[in-house]
Design an enzyme around this catalytic site. Structure first.
Site, mmCIF file in Angstrom:
data_model
loop_
_atom_site.group_PDB
_atom_site.id
_atom_site.type_symbol
_atom_site.label_atom_id
_atom_site.label_comp_id
_atom_site.label_asym_id
_atom_site.label_seq_id
_atom_site.Cartn_x
_atom_site.Cartn_y
_atom_site.Cartn_z
ATOM 1 N N GLU A 91 10.313 -31.211 -27.043
ATOM 2 C CA GLU A 91 9.291 -30.930 -28.053
ATOM 3 C C GLU A 91 9.638 -31.712 -29.315
ATOM 4 O O GLU A 91 10.804 -31.762 -29.710
ATOM 5 C CB GLU A 91 9.288 -29.427 -28.330
ATOM 6 C CG GLU A 91 8.378 -28.976 -29.431
ATOM 7 C CD GLU A 91 8.544 -27.488 -29.734
ATOM 8 O OE1 GLU A 91 7.576 -26.880 -30.195
ATOM 9 O OE2 GLU A 91 9.650 -26.932 -29.523
ATOM 10 N N ARG A 139 -4.337 -37.812 -42.837
ATOM 11 C CA ARG A 139 -4.153 -36.399 -43.167
ATOM 12 C C ARG A 139 -2.831 -36.152 -43.890
ATOM 13 O O ARG A 139 -1.816 -36.726 -43.542
ATOM 14 C CB ARG A 139 -4.227 -35.538 -41.917
ATOM 15 C CG ARG A 139 -3.075 -35.813 -40.938
ATOM 16 C CD ARG A 139 -3.173 -34.979 -39.689
ATOM 17 N NE ARG A 139 -2.812 -33.615 -39.923
ATOM 18 C CZ ARG A 139 -2.055 -32.895 -39.100
ATOM 19 N NH1 ARG A 139 -1.577 -33.420 -37.989
ATOM 20 N NH2 ARG A 139 -1.763 -31.648 -39.382
ATOM 21 N N HIS A 180 1.995 -23.248 -31.635
ATOM 22 C CA HIS A 180 2.072 -21.862 -32.089
ATOM 23 C C HIS A 180 1.077 -20.942 -31.390
ATOM 24 O O HIS A 180 1.056 -19.741 -31.662
ATOM 25 C CB HIS A 180 1.827 -21.814 -33.599
ATOM 26 C CG HIS A 180 2.380 -22.984 -34.322
ATOM 27 N ND1 HIS A 180 3.736 -23.219 -34.438
ATOM 28 C CD2 HIS A 180 1.769 -24.038 -34.928
ATOM 29 C CE1 HIS A 180 3.926 -24.343 -35.105
ATOM 30 N NE2 HIS A 180 2.757 -24.860 -35.399
ATOM 31 N N HIS A 239 8.280 -32.601 -33.454
ATOM 32 C CA HIS A 239 7.402 -32.385 -34.608
ATOM 33 C C HIS A 239 7.809 -33.353 -35.702
ATOM 34 O O HIS A 239 9.008 -33.508 -35.976
ATOM 35 C CB HIS A 239 7.510 -30.940 -35.116
ATOM 36 C CG HIS A 239 7.108 -29.945 -34.084
ATOM 37 N ND1 HIS A 239 5.795 -29.702 -33.769
ATOM 38 C CD2 HIS A 239 7.855 -29.176 -33.258
ATOM 39 C CE1 HIS A 239 5.754 -28.808 -32.805
ATOM 40 N NE2 HIS A 239 6.980 -28.474 -32.474
ATOM 41 N N PRO A 244 -3.510 -32.063 -31.085
ATOM 42 C CA PRO A 244 -4.591 -32.156 -32.055
ATOM 43 C C PRO A 244 -4.153 -32.700 -33.406
ATOM 44 O O PRO A 244 -3.081 -32.381 -33.910
ATOM 45 C CB PRO A 244 -5.101 -30.717 -32.195
ATOM 46 C CG PRO A 244 -4.076 -29.846 -31.573
ATOM 47 C CD PRO A 244 -3.294 -30.688 -30.627
ATOM 48 N N ASN A 245 -5.007 -33.556 -33.924
ATOM 49 C CA ASN A 245 -4.905 -34.148 -35.258
ATOM 50 C C ASN A 245 -3.826 -35.212 -35.403
ATOM 51 O O ASN A 245 -3.730 -35.834 -36.452
ATOM 52 C CB ASN A 245 -4.738 -33.065 -36.335
ATOM 53 C CG ASN A 245 -5.940 -32.158 -36.395
ATOM 54 O OD1 ASN A 245 -7.068 -32.631 -36.456
ATOM 55 N ND2 ASN A 245 -5.717 -30.861 -36.337
ATOM 56 N N ALA A 275 -0.820 -28.127 -33.509
ATOM 57 C CA ALA A 275 -1.075 -26.707 -33.765
ATOM 58 C C ALA A 275 -0.982 -25.848 -32.502
ATOM 59 O O ALA A 275 -0.738 -24.646 -32.596
ATOM 60 C CB ALA A 275 -2.447 -26.534 -34.412
ATOM 61 N N ARG A 288 8.333 -24.826 -43.208
ATOM 62 C CA ARG A 288 6.930 -24.719 -43.612
ATOM 63 C C ARG A 288 6.458 -23.268 -43.516
ATOM 64 O O ARG A 288 7.258 -22.349 -43.600
ATOM 65 C CB ARG A 288 6.090 -25.673 -42.770
ATOM 66 C CG ARG A 288 6.478 -27.141 -43.051
ATOM 67 C CD ARG A 288 5.655 -28.124 -42.297
ATOM 68 N NE ARG A 288 4.241 -28.000 -42.639
ATOM 69 C CZ ARG A 288 3.270 -28.603 -41.953
ATOM 70 N NH1 ARG A 288 3.570 -29.352 -40.924
ATOM 71 N NH2 ARG A 288 2.008 -28.441 -42.314
ATOM 72 N N ASN A 325 4.386 -33.537 -28.608
ATOM 73 C CA ASN A 325 4.134 -33.000 -29.937
ATOM 74 C C ASN A 325 2.812 -32.259 -29.806
ATOM 75 O O ASN A 325 1.748 -32.867 -29.885
ATOM 76 C CB ASN A 325 4.033 -34.115 -30.977
ATOM 77 C CG ASN A 325 3.821 -33.569 -32.380
ATOM 78 O OD1 ASN A 325 3.390 -32.432 -32.546
ATOM 79 N ND2 ASN A 325 4.097 -34.382 -33.377
ATOM 80 N N TYR A 335 3.095 -36.038 -43.688
ATOM 81 C CA TYR A 335 3.185 -36.863 -42.484
ATOM 82 C C TYR A 335 3.378 -38.349 -42.752
ATOM 83 O O TYR A 335 3.589 -39.114 -41.820
ATOM 84 C CB TYR A 335 1.931 -36.652 -41.619
ATOM 85 C CG TYR A 335 1.780 -35.226 -41.172
ATOM 86 C CD1 TYR A 335 2.574 -34.715 -40.153
ATOM 87 C CD2 TYR A 335 0.861 -34.373 -41.784
ATOM 88 C CE1 TYR A 335 2.455 -33.394 -39.748
ATOM 89 C CE2 TYR A 335 0.739 -33.054 -41.385
ATOM 90 C CZ TYR A 335 1.536 -32.571 -40.367
ATOM 91 O OH TYR A 335 1.417 -31.262 -39.970
#
Length: 144
Positions: A97, A17, A79, A99, A9-10, A76, A106, A73, A22
């Site tokens: 994985e 964003r 988590h 990111h 997502p996103n 959200a 963060r 990736n 990013y």
């Protein structure tokens, strides 16, 4: 060798964003980068992006016996998604994985990754290069 690169997502909103986190490069630039890296490594790359957890689970399941490695990736869902974790465990495809940001630097909740439990390695905080590193690892470890 065929690699499936899944973006959650996103990720389709890159370049729009939170540019301070990013960067300004958009999702199209990421896709071009991934295809170019696949060509450089001599592997086929399939790109997939969804904002929907069930669609990501479905795509992972479809990868069974068709894909040699997964770079994910999960955004959200990193988590929160036991469903994506279970799908990765079910297909037993070598997975890394990724990111874009350093999730460990963060918010506290971003340090938790369910997905990591089904992954060989995690690359976080390297921007687009984290994907390259994951692809290289899969190619070097599991061959062409």
């Amino acid at each position: 060798m065929k690699l499936l690169i899944i973006n959650g997502p996103n990720l389709n909103m890159l370049g729009i964003r939170e540019k301070n986190l990013y960067g300004a490069r958009d999702y199209k630039a990421l896709c071009e980068y991934l295809v170019n890296e696949g060509n450089r490594l001599g592997v086929e790359v399939e790109l997939y992006q969804s904002n929907h957890e069930g669609c990501i689970v479905d795509r992972i399941q479809e990868a069974y016996q068709n894909i040699d490695g997964i770079v994910i990736n999960p955004g959200a869902y990193t988590h929160t998604s036991v469903a994506i974790l279970d799908a990765l465990k079910a297909v037993s495809i070598p997975t890394c994985e990724v990111h874009l940001t350093d999730v460990n630097a963060r918010e506290e909740f971003r340090k938790i990754s369910y997905i990591r439990l089904a992954c060989d390695k995690t690359y976080a905080g390297f921007g687009f290069d984290g994907y390259r590193m994951a692809m290289e690892y899969l190619v070097e470890t599991y061959g062409k």
